[in-house]
Design a protein around this motif. Sequence first.
Motif, PDB file in Angstrom:
ATOM      1  N   GLN A   1     -24.037  17.238 -26.452  1.00  0.00           N
ATOM      2  CA  GLN A   1     -24.154  17.648 -27.848  1.00  0.00           C
ATOM      3  C   GLN A   1     -23.661  19.076 -28.004  1.00  0.00           C
ATOM      4  N   ASN A   2     -22.902  19.332 -29.051  1.00  0.00           N
ATOM      5  CA  ASN A   2     -22.318  20.636 -29.392  1.00  0.00           C
ATOM      6  C   ASN A   2     -21.113  20.999 -28.532  1.00  0.00           C
ATOM      7  N   GLU A   3     -20.591  20.071 -27.737  1.00  0.00           N
ATOM      8  CA  GLU A   3     -19.455  20.380 -26.873  1.00  0.00           C
ATOM      9  C   GLU A   3     -18.235  20.812 -27.690  1.00  0.00           C
ATOM     10  N   ASN A   4     -17.880  20.048 -28.701  1.00  0.00           N
ATOM     11  CA  ASN A   4     -16.699  20.386 -29.505  1.00  0.00           C
ATOM     12  C   ASN A   4     -16.899  21.674 -30.289  1.00  0.00           C
ATOM     13  N   LEU A   5     -18.072  21.878 -30.805  1.00  0.00           N
ATOM     14  CA  LEU A   5     -18.376  23.095 -31.551  1.00  0.00           C
ATOM     15  C   LEU A   5     -18.211  24.333 -30.672  1.00  0.00           C
ATOM     16  N   VAL A   6     -18.759  24.271 -29.480  1.00  0.00           N
ATOM     17  CA  VAL A   6     -18.686  25.420 -28.571  1.00  0.00           C
ATOM     18  C   VAL A   6     -17.270  25.606 -28.029  1.00  0.00           C
ATOM     19  N   SER A   7     -16.521  24.515 -27.866  1.00  0.00           N
ATOM     20  CA  SER A   7     -15.150  24.662 -27.362  1.00  0.00           C
ATOM     21  C   SER A   7     -14.252  25.355 -28.382  1.00  0.00           C
ATOM     22  N   THR A   8     -14.535  25.188 -29.671  1.00  0.00           N
ATOM     23  CA  THR A   8     -13.723  25.859 -30.684  1.00  0.00           C
ATOM     24  C   THR A   8     -14.234  27.258 -30.998  1.00  0.00           C
ATOM     25  N   ASP A   9     -15.524  27.493 -30.823  1.00  0.00           N
ATOM     26  CA  ASP A   9     -16.112  28.809 -31.086  1.00  0.00           C
ATOM     27  C   ASP A   9     -17.173  29.106 -30.023  1.00  0.00           C
TER      28      ASP A   9
END
Length: 77
Positions: free
Chosen positions: A33-41
């Motif tokens: 969870q939150n992998e894509n969010l953290v990868s972009t920011d």
Amino acid sequence: MTEFITIATFNFVHEILVLKTILDREGIPYLFQNENLVSTDPLASLAYGGIQLKIHPNDKEVVQQILDNLNNNLKIV
């Protein structure tokens, strides 16, 4: 998904790459969870509580053993 539990939390995407490969190889269903969010920011990691590894409760012991082996054998400098 409601049955999944959080077993570990990571701050950055590079910390989960080896673990994803192992979980795929073992055939263990998981979600970061939150992998894509953290990868972009990457700074959003702190705001959203990091990248959470979610697994089914039946796989808890196996995944915990995998995490322990990684912590003991994989030293990232």
